[in-house]
Design a protein around this motif. Structure first.
Motif, PDB file in Angstrom:
ATOM      1  N   ASP A  77      48.587  31.825  82.782  1.00 19.66           N
ATOM      2  CA  ASP A  77      48.417  30.389  82.984  1.00 19.66           C
ATOM      3  C   ASP A  77      49.575  29.810  83.782  1.00 19.66           C
ATOM      4  O   ASP A  77      49.382  28.989  84.687  1.00 19.66           O
ATOM      5  CB  ASP A  77      48.312  29.674  81.634  1.00 19.66           C
ATOM      6  CG  ASP A  77      46.991  29.952  80.940  1.00 19.66           C
ATOM      7  OD1 ASP A  77      46.063  30.443  81.634  1.00 19.66           O
ATOM      8  OD2 ASP A  77      46.887  29.706  79.735  1.00 19.66           O
ATOM      9  N   GLY A 119      46.709  26.158  87.967  1.00 15.19           N
ATOM     10  CA  GLY A 119      45.705  25.312  88.608  1.00 15.19           C
ATOM     11  C   GLY A 119      45.999  24.915  90.022  1.00 15.19           C
ATOM     12  O   GLY A 119      45.385  23.991  90.545  1.00 15.19           O
ATOM     13  N   ARG A 125      45.287  26.279  92.836  1.00 13.46           N
ATOM     14  CA  ARG A 125      44.190  26.510  93.771  1.00 13.46           C
ATOM     15  C   ARG A 125      42.921  25.749  93.387  1.00 13.46           C
ATOM     16  O   ARG A 125      41.924  25.814  94.079  1.00 13.46           O
ATOM     17  CB  ARG A 125      43.874  28.007  93.840  1.00 13.46           C
ATOM     18  CG  ARG A 125      45.038  28.849  94.351  1.00 13.46           C
ATOM     19  CD  ARG A 125      45.422  28.437  95.745  1.00 13.46           C
ATOM     20  NE  ARG A 125      46.659  29.076  96.182  1.00 13.46           N
ATOM     21  CZ  ARG A 125      47.247  28.848  97.326  1.00 13.46           C
ATOM     22  NH1 ARG A 125      46.741  27.955  98.155  1.00 13.46           N
ATOM     23  NH2 ARG A 125      48.374  29.465  97.656  1.00 13.46           N
ATOM     24  N   GLU A 126      42.978  25.038  92.266  1.00 17.69           N
ATOM     25  CA  GLU A 126      41.808  24.260  91.852  1.00 17.69           C
ATOM     26  C   GLU A 126      41.756  22.964  92.657  1.00 17.69           C
ATOM     27  O   GLU A 126      42.752  22.252  92.779  1.00 17.69           O
ATOM     28  CB  GLU A 126      41.909  23.951  90.360  1.00 17.69           C
ATOM     29  CG  GLU A 126      40.715  23.156  89.841  1.00 17.69           C
ATOM     30  CD  GLU A 126      40.908  22.722  88.402  1.00 17.69           C
ATOM     31  OE1 GLU A 126      40.022  22.032  87.877  1.00 17.69           O
ATOM     32  OE2 GLU A 126      41.956  23.056  87.811  1.00 17.69           O
ATOM     33  N   GLN A 152      38.897  16.858  91.728  1.00 12.29           N
ATOM     34  CA  GLN A 152      37.569  16.248  91.781  1.00 12.29           C
ATOM     35  C   GLN A 152      37.585  14.959  90.970  1.00 12.29           C
ATOM     36  O   GLN A 152      38.317  14.850  89.975  1.00 12.29           O
ATOM     37  CB  GLN A 152      36.503  17.200  91.229  1.00 12.29           C
ATOM     38  CG  GLN A 152      36.339  18.483  92.034  1.00 12.29           C
ATOM     39  CD  GLN A 152      35.277  19.395  91.436  1.00 12.29           C
ATOM     40  OE1 GLN A 152      34.745  19.131  90.362  1.00 12.29           O
ATOM     41  NE2 GLN A 152      34.962  20.474  92.142  1.00 12.29           N
ATOM     42  N   ARG A 205      42.605  17.746  88.812  1.00 13.49           N
ATOM     43  CA  ARG A 205      42.161  19.119  88.565  1.00 13.49           C
ATOM     44  C   ARG A 205      41.689  19.201  87.121  1.00 13.49           C
ATOM     45  O   ARG A 205      42.498  19.210  86.191  1.00 13.49           O
ATOM     46  CB  ARG A 205      43.298  20.098  88.840  1.00 13.49           C
ATOM     47  CG  ARG A 205      43.740  20.140  90.304  1.00 13.49           C
ATOM     48  CD  ARG A 205      44.938  21.075  90.472  1.00 13.49           C
ATOM     49  NE  ARG A 205      45.265  21.278  91.866  1.00 13.49           N
ATOM     50  CZ  ARG A 205      46.102  20.524  92.569  1.00 13.49           C
ATOM     51  NH1 ARG A 205      46.678  19.476  91.975  1.00 13.49           N
ATOM     52  NH2 ARG A 205      46.353  20.786  93.837  1.00 13.49           N
ATOM     53  N   VAL A 221      40.220  21.528  85.097  1.00 14.45           N
ATOM     54  CA  VAL A 221      40.609  22.640  84.228  1.00 14.45           C
ATOM     55  C   VAL A 221      42.100  22.576  83.918  1.00 14.45           C
ATOM     56  O   VAL A 221      42.524  22.796  82.774  1.00 14.45           O
ATOM     57  CB  VAL A 221      40.233  23.986  84.882  1.00 14.45           C
ATOM     58  CG1 VAL A 221      40.723  25.153  84.037  1.00 14.45           C
ATOM     59  CG2 VAL A 221      38.727  24.077  85.086  1.00 14.45           C
ATOM     60  N   ALA A 222      42.916  22.274  84.932  1.00 11.21           N
ATOM     61  CA  ALA A 222      44.357  22.213  84.720  1.00 11.21           C
ATOM     62  C   ALA A 222      44.729  21.085  83.753  1.00 11.21           C
ATOM     63  O   ALA A 222      45.544  21.286  82.840  1.00 11.21           O
ATOM     64  CB  ALA A 222      45.073  22.024  86.058  1.00 11.21           C
TER      65      ALA A 222
END
Length: 469
Positions: free
Chosen positions: A305, A310, A312-313, A316, A351, A353-354
């Motif tokens: 982790d 994150g 490269r995420e 959005q 981000r 997920v991050a």
């Protein structure tokens, strides 16, 4: 977070440079304008001193000779004819009250009045002392209607006669030359500005590409067909981006290999233990072994982790309140109740997920180390979306938690908890900075900690570097 005091060198240099333009374009334009202005001032000074002043002096000699001849003629004539000639010249016994010995300087017509003063000074120098000169400006204050009064002698009496000015005394050619020089200076400055803008364009492209690399993008190669120096910089930047691209590919391959090569034997070890020790034979040994394996898997996941975090995420548009509500519901399903206080937040890009990992790490810390008084609050502060995770734990203070944002740092209350690597808060801090925000800790009234995360609603590209302590 404390900021170090500026050094003595910085404090002495900054005031001296504060007046300088910030950009290279503005500095070059300022330097060009200063150089052009200096050359124009030197040229004008040389023109006035070596060309215009001798020209005016020659005109004053001719004019004084003309006046002295006229005075000699009036003196040589019989008294009656001398008075008649003086009358035809509109002679007066007294100089007009509006005439002055030293006329005032007109700043709006500086060069013309300078020529006038130089002419009057030279004329007085070439005329006899008993022939004073006075200057009169007409009632409309126009220099074009000015008259020169000189005292002559007619029939043995002093009379004042107004004589026309010569073209040399009131010539305006110098003004035309000045205007032309200023026009040429402005043209040179404009040309320099256009040239500098042309040179700055590849620098702006380089800065844009560098920000893209910091944000994790892969920019297109920069053109290398410009000036030699800039082309060399662009070429070096292209080589750097290629090296970073290869390093990123190597890192991704290494992470995938580490994950596969370590987790595969862990899975086989679980299976071997399960087959070697059937259920019921030695449950305590099996539970202990599986706990150790889970700890290894957790540590491995934390390293993975932190290595990824994150970057490269792609951000959005999302609803931070909805994400916090979802996590509160998930933790409630695991038996950990969080009070949720939602305030209005706009939909903004982050981000997903991050940020989810960020909130989960903080909530897990609150569950493990705080245990009671668990709550989450969201609100907007200026251009930041804020979320606070709070607990009523008594084991650690906010000052120590600030230190734990550094990788591999663990607090004194973590000794009884296995499976940690000291990367949890480092991951949270890194993700917050990726979003243009920050992570801070506050001591709560009545005990406990409040972890406050600020996420920028309009984040700038992430540089990847930790902020200076």
């Amino acid at each position: 977070m404390a900021t170090p005091a500026p050094s003595s060198d910085d404090s002495t240099q900054r005031p001296a440079r504060s007046w300088l333009p910030r950009s290279l374009l503005s500095r070059n334009i300022a330097l060009l304008v200063a150089l052009v202005a200096l050359t124009q001032i030197c040229s004008i000074s040389a023109l006035l001193h070596f060309v215009q002043r001798p020209r005016i002096d020659r005109a004053s000699i001719i004019f004084s000779d003309y006046v002295k001849v006229l005075d000699d003629m009036l003196v040589a004539m019989p008294p009656a004819e001398s008075r008649a000639a003086a009358a035809r010249l509109n002679a007066q016994h007294d100089a007009p009250a509006s005439s002055v010995i030293a006329p005032a300087m007109n700043p709006l017509r500086f060069f013309r009045t300078w020529q006038r003063d130089v002419f009057l000074e030279a004329l007085r120098r070439h005329l006899p002392a008993d022939m004073p000169v006075r200057w009169e400006i007409a009632a409309d204050e126009s220099e074009d209607q000015a008259r020169l009064w000189i005292r002559l002698h007619a029939a043995g009496e002093p009379v004042w006669i107004a004589l026309p000015m010569t073209a040399d005394a009131q010539a305006s050619g110098i003004t035309t030359a000045i205007v032309l020089s200023i026009g040429l200076a402005l043209l040179a400055a404009l040309t320099g500005w256009l040239i500098q803008r042309h040179l700055n364009r590849p620098l702006a492209e380089l800065a844009h590409a560098a920000r893209g690399v910091s944000a994790g993008d892969t920019p297109a190669p920069l053109p290398t067909d410009g000036p030699t120096e800039i082309a060399e910089v662009s070429r070096a930047f292209n080589q750097m981006t290629d090296a970073l691209r290869q390093a990123e590919a190597t890192r991704a391959l290494m992470l995938a290999g580490v994950s596969h090569d370590i987790r595969t034997p862990l899975t086989k070890l679980r299976l071997a233990i399960a087959m070697a020790l059937p259920r019921g034979t030695n449950d305590s040994l099996v539970a202990s072994t599986e706990s150790y394996l889970d700890t290894i898997d957790t540590i491995l996941q934390q390293f993975m982790d932190y290595a990824g975090s994150g970057e490269r995420e792609a951000p959005q548009p999302g609803d931070l309140n909805a994400l916090a509500g979802q996590l509160v519901a998930d933790f409630a399903g695991l038996g950990h109740e969080f009070d949720l206080e939602e305030n209005t937040l706009p939909v903004f890009a982050f981000r997903l997920v991050a940020v989810m990992r960020l909130l989960m790490n903080l909530m897990q810390n609150a569950v493990v180390y705080g245990r009671s008084g668990l709550s989450i609050r969201t609100w907007q502060e200026d251009s930041f979306a804020c979320v606070a995770v709070r607990d009523r734990g008594q084991g650690i203070r906010a000052e120590e938690l600030e230190r734990l944002k550094s990788p591999f740092s663990r607090g004194s209350n973590a000794r009884g908890h296995s499976g940690g690597t000291g990367l949890g808060l480092a991951i949270v801090d890194r993700i917050a900075r990726q979003q243009g925000g920050s992570l801070t800790f506050l001591d709560r009234d009545g005990g406990g900690i409040e972890a406050v995360v600020k996420l920028s609603l309009n984040p700038a590209p992430f540089s990847g570097a930790a902020p200076r302590p």
